[in-house]
Motif scaffolding. Structure first.
Motif, PDB file in Angstrom:
ATOM      1  N   GLN A  33      -2.348  -5.208  13.129  1.00 15.24           N
ATOM      2  CA  GLN A  33      -1.250  -4.418  13.689  1.00 15.24           C
ATOM      3  C   GLN A  33      -1.442  -2.910  13.534  1.00 15.24           C
ATOM      4  O   GLN A  33      -0.479  -2.164  13.645  1.00 15.24           O
ATOM      5  CB  GLN A  33       0.100  -4.835  13.088  1.00 15.24           C
ATOM      6  N   VAL A  34      -2.663  -2.434  13.260  1.00  9.54           N
ATOM      7  CA  VAL A  34      -2.930  -0.997  13.202  1.00  9.54           C
ATOM      8  C   VAL A  34      -3.782  -0.643  14.412  1.00  9.54           C
ATOM      9  O   VAL A  34      -4.850  -1.210  14.609  1.00  9.54           O
ATOM     10  CB  VAL A  34      -3.633  -0.593  11.883  1.00  9.54           C
ATOM     11  N   GLY A  35      -3.291   0.305  15.220  1.00  9.85           N
ATOM     12  CA  GLY A  35      -3.998   0.701  16.424  1.00  9.85           C
ATOM     13  C   GLY A  35      -4.666   2.051  16.325  1.00  9.85           C
ATOM     14  O   GLY A  35      -5.443   2.434  17.196  1.00  9.85           O
ATOM     15  N   LEU A  36      -4.369   2.795  15.247  1.00 11.53           N
ATOM     16  CA  LEU A  36      -4.978   4.107  15.020  1.00 11.53           C
ATOM     17  C   LEU A  36      -4.738   4.460  13.565  1.00 11.53           C
ATOM     18  O   LEU A  36      -3.675   4.143  13.007  1.00 11.53           O
ATOM     19  CB  LEU A  36      -4.353   5.174  15.926  1.00 11.53           C
ATOM     20  N   LEU A  37      -5.694   5.123  12.965  1.00 12.24           N
ATOM     21  CA  LEU A  37      -5.594   5.502  11.566  1.00 12.24           C
ATOM     22  C   LEU A  37      -5.762   7.006  11.438  1.00 12.24           C
ATOM     23  O   LEU A  37      -6.760   7.570  11.887  1.00 12.24           O
ATOM     24  CB  LEU A  37      -6.701   4.777  10.795  1.00 12.24           C
ATOM     25  N   LEU A  38      -4.763   7.670  10.848  1.00  9.26           N
ATOM     26  CA  LEU A  38      -4.857   9.083  10.454  1.00  9.26           C
ATOM     27  C   LEU A  38      -5.102   9.048   8.958  1.00  9.26           C
ATOM     28  O   LEU A  38      -4.249   8.583   8.197  1.00  9.26           O
ATOM     29  CB  LEU A  38      -3.548   9.826  10.733  1.00  9.26           C
ATOM     30  N   LEU A  39      -6.242   9.529   8.519  1.00  4.94           N
ATOM     31  CA  LEU A  39      -6.708   9.246   7.169  1.00  4.94           C
ATOM     32  C   LEU A  39      -7.196  10.494   6.456  1.00  4.94           C
ATOM     33  O   LEU A  39      -8.112  11.172   6.932  1.00  4.94           O
ATOM     34  CB  LEU A  39      -7.845   8.217   7.289  1.00  4.94           C
ATOM     35  N   ASP A  40      -6.587  10.780   5.306  1.00  6.59           N
ATOM     36  CA  ASP A  40      -7.033  11.888   4.466  1.00  6.59           C
ATOM     37  C   ASP A  40      -8.404  11.540   3.906  1.00  6.59           C
ATOM     38  O   ASP A  40      -8.662  10.404   3.522  1.00  6.59           O
ATOM     39  CB  ASP A  40      -6.024  12.106   3.330  1.00  6.59           C
ATOM     40  N   VAL A  41      -9.292  12.532   3.839  1.00  3.04           N
ATOM     41  CA  VAL A  41     -10.643  12.295   3.350  1.00  3.04           C
ATOM     42  C   VAL A  41     -10.660  12.129   1.839  1.00  3.04           C
ATOM     43  O   VAL A  41     -11.199  11.161   1.320  1.00  3.04           O
ATOM     44  CB  VAL A  41     -11.596  13.452   3.759  1.00  3.04           C
ATOM     45  N   ARG A  42     -10.052  13.078   1.132  1.00  3.21           N
ATOM     46  CA  ARG A  42     -10.139  13.074  -0.331  1.00  3.21           C
ATOM     47  C   ARG A  42      -8.845  12.575  -0.948  1.00  3.21           C
ATOM     48  O   ARG A  42      -7.813  13.244  -0.892  1.00  3.21           O
ATOM     49  CB  ARG A  42     -10.474  14.466  -0.824  1.00  3.21           C
ATOM     50  N   MET A  43      -8.945  11.386  -1.524  1.00  2.24           N
ATOM     51  CA  MET A  43      -7.814  10.776  -2.226  1.00  2.24           C
ATOM     52  C   MET A  43      -8.350  10.179  -3.521  1.00  2.24           C
ATOM     53  O   MET A  43      -9.517   9.798  -3.583  1.00  2.24           O
ATOM     54  CB  MET A  43      -7.177   9.665  -1.378  1.00  2.24           C
ATOM     55  N   PRO A  44      -7.500  10.069  -4.535  1.00  2.00           N
ATOM     56  CA  PRO A  44      -7.964   9.411  -5.768  1.00  2.00           C
ATOM     57  C   PRO A  44      -8.279   7.938  -5.480  1.00  2.00           C
ATOM     58  O   PRO A  44      -7.670   7.316  -4.624  1.00  2.00           O
ATOM     59  CB  PRO A  44      -6.772   9.526  -6.720  1.00  2.00           C
ATOM     60  N   GLY A  45      -9.240   7.406  -6.201  1.00  2.01           N
ATOM     61  CA  GLY A  45      -9.627   6.007  -5.970  1.00  2.01           C
ATOM     62  C   GLY A  45     -10.540   5.901  -4.770  1.00  2.01           C
ATOM     63  O   GLY A  45     -11.593   6.528  -4.713  1.00  2.01           O
ATOM     64  N   VAL A  46     -10.123   5.144  -3.792  1.00  2.00           N
ATOM     65  CA  VAL A  46     -10.922   4.919  -2.582  1.00  2.00           C
ATOM     66  C   VAL A  46     -10.708   6.094  -1.618  1.00  2.00           C
ATOM     67  O   VAL A  46      -9.588   6.357  -1.180  1.00  2.00           O
ATOM     68  CB  VAL A  46     -10.517   3.586  -1.904  1.00  2.00           C
ATOM     69  N   SER A  47     -11.778   6.793  -1.290  1.00  2.00           N
ATOM     70  CA  SER A  47     -11.677   7.957  -0.393  1.00  2.00           C
ATOM     71  C   SER A  47     -11.550   7.508   1.057  1.00  2.00           C
ATOM     72  O   SER A  47     -11.795   6.350   1.395  1.00  2.00           O
ATOM     73  CB  SER A  47     -12.923   8.834  -0.540  1.00  2.00           C
ATOM     74  N   GLY A  48     -11.201   8.460   1.904  1.00  2.00           N
ATOM     75  CA  GLY A  48     -11.098   8.171   3.330  1.00  2.00           C
ATOM     76  C   GLY A  48     -12.417   7.704   3.926  1.00  2.00           C
ATOM     77  O   GLY A  48     -12.449   6.790   4.748  1.00  2.00           O
ATOM     78  N   LEU A  49     -13.519   8.319   3.516  1.00  2.00           N
ATOM     79  CA  LEU A  49     -14.828   7.901   4.031  1.00  2.00           C
ATOM     80  C   LEU A  49     -15.158   6.474   3.603  1.00  2.00           C
ATOM     81  O   LEU A  49     -15.732   5.704   4.376  1.00  2.00           O
ATOM     82  CB  LEU A  49     -15.932   8.852   3.557  1.00  2.00           C
TER      83      LEU A  49
END
Length: 182
Positions: free
Chosen positions: A48-64
């Motif tokens: 049910q996700v059609g597009l992802l807006l994703l921060d690159v640098r986050m604690p834990g699992v990064s956007g990349l």
């Protein structure tokens, strides 16, 4: 794509999530949110996700890392991703991001008008792509069904090796055989 498909916004800062939701609200799309890469992956894998807006640098699992994982899973590898970064231009990040097939890399603070334009285009294009894939599957099923009903299974011919090849009469030449046929 189902009508309940949403745009997932992922950032570890609540104020950024609120700003992005406010920028995208005029589009009228259903929005979801996640505050970590782990949470984002769980939601993406549930569908049910059609597009992802994703921060690159986050604690834990990064956007990349989220994008790397998504690209290895068939059900998520074609979901468009816009990466967001507040750390300015970075050639290594840009190379890695586009190497993973992200749709865009956007610098924070984000221009709302520009973001809405990109999101509308990517989300709608993805929806159309999925609708075309579904139509192709439907048409292939119809062709298969038609072929099976129009041409029922015929008994299989014996394997050619099972038959004895016809023998030429000894001493016969090609010309003599033609004469016998007429």
């Amino acid at each position: 794509m189902p009508s309940d498909t949403r745009i997932l916004i992922v950032d570890d800062h609540e104020d950024t999530l609120y700003a992005l939701e406010s920028a995208l609200a005029p589009l009228g799309y259903q929005l979801g949110r996640a505050t970590s890469g782990d949470e984002a992956l769980k939601q993406v894998l549930r569908g049910q996700v059609g597009l992802l807006l994703l921060d690159v640098r986050m604690p834990g699992v990064s956007g990349l890392e989220v994008v790397r994982y998504m690209r290895r899973v068939e059900q998520t590898q074609h979901i468009p991703v816009i990466l967001l970064t507040g750390f300015g231009p970075d050639q290594e990040l840009t190379t890695a991001a586009f190497g993973l097939g992200v749709a865009d890399l956007v610098m924070k603070p984000v221009d709302p008008w520009s973001l809405r334009t990109k999101v509308r285009y990517l989300y709608d294009a993805h929806r159309h792509h999925l609708a075309l894939e579904q139509e192709v599957r439907r048409l292939r099923a119809q062709v298969r069904e038609h072929t099976e009903t129009a041409h029922p299974q015929r008994p299989a011919l014996p394997h050619p090796d099972a038959r004895v090849p016809p023998q030429r009469p000894s001493g016969a030449h090609a010309g003599e055989l033609e004469k016998d046929r007429t």
